[in-house]
Design a protein around this motif. Sequence first.
Motif, short mmCIF file in Angstrom:
data_model
loop_
_atom_site.label_atom_id
_atom_site.label_comp_id
_atom_site.label_asym_id
_atom_site.label_seq_id
_atom_site.Cartn_x
_atom_site.Cartn_y
_atom_site.Cartn_z
N ILE A 267 -11.49 -3.25 2.11
CA ILE A 267 -10.21 -2.61 1.75
C ILE A 267 -10.50 -1.40 0.87
N LEU A 268 -10.06 -0.23 1.33
CA LEU A 268 -10.26 1.02 0.60
C LEU A 268 -11.73 1.21 0.20
N HIS B 160 -6.68 2.12 -8.85
CA HIS B 160 -7.07 3.15 -7.91
C HIS B 160 -6.44 4.50 -8.28
N LEU C 94 -6.03 -2.13 -6.48
CA LEU C 94 -4.89 -1.23 -6.27
C LEU C 94 -4.35 -0.69 -7.59
N VAL D 20 -0.90 2.93 -3.38
CA VAL D 20 -1.72 4.11 -3.08
C VAL D 20 -1.04 5.16 -2.21
N ASP E 162 -7.09 -0.91 6.63
CA ASP E 162 -6.82 -1.40 5.27
C ASP E 162 -5.63 -2.34 5.26
N SER F 104 -2.83 7.00 1.09
CA SER F 104 -4.30 6.95 1.00
C SER F 104 -4.86 5.63 1.52
N HIS F 105 -4.56 5.33 2.79
CA HIS F 105 -5.08 4.11 3.39
C HIS F 105 -5.07 4.25 4.92
N THR F 106 -5.68 3.30 5.58
CA THR F 106 -5.72 3.29 7.04
C THR F 106 -5.06 2.01 7.56
N LEU G 152 0.82 -1.21 0.00
CA LEU G 152 0.00 0.00 0.00
C LEU G 152 0.85 1.26 0.00
N GLU G 153 1.75 1.38 0.97
CA GLU G 153 2.48 2.64 1.18
C GLU G 153 3.47 2.96 0.07
#
Length: 232
Positions: free
Chosen positions: A200-201, A224, A221, A160, A168, A163-165, A155-156
């Motif tokens: 997820i997202l 996105h 992903l 994205v 996620d 733009s995630h938590t 993710l990082e």
Amino acid sequence: QQDLDTLRHLLSRITFGESPPLYEEARRLGFTAYLDQQLAPALIDDSQVDTTLAAIDVVSLWSLRHKTLLRMSDSRRQLNEVMTWFWENHFNTDNRRHGHFEWEQQENEDFRRHALGNFSNLLRASAHSPAMLYYLDNTLSQKRMPNENYARELLELHTVGSSHTQADIDDVARALTGWTVLDGAFSFTADRHDDGEKRILGKIFPPGGGEADGDQLLSLLASHPATARHIC
């Protein structure tokens, strides 16, 4: 003089460095035609460097590095090699974590094949790479103890960005449980996979998805908008 300066600027951006033959070819073709040529690497005759490379057996990480450097210095497909190196860094792995130079070679070949193509293909090649699965510990990930290392980096860094938590990351790790390596190749182990519902997202992954959880995740992903912004 301005045209020559502009041409040299182009070469500094899309090649590994201006050489007399490279500059002469670019000057002869002109800015636009040379750029168009580089954007279509399959149409470039690179037989001379291919012959040199064919004589080098990849039997170690050193020989793989040697071939990579030869491509950088001698290939006429300069932009494709620049982008291959870009993706090698973007989807970074480390041979010291697994000791299989052939896995690194396969990644290098995959990134070269897709260097100027579709990002989804690059992402999937990386996600199924034994080097990546070992490097970020996804081989250890199972439903009773999902490992977040690959999920977080996927993710990082790979897609994205910010733009995630954390939620996620948790569910991405769950979606990728069971993605492992068997006999030197990607393998999915169903009994290690968390088959529960995931979110997820903002997208719901229904229970019982199995290996398709990971496939749907990669599609999400790759398409996105945050991934496009982050990659650019």
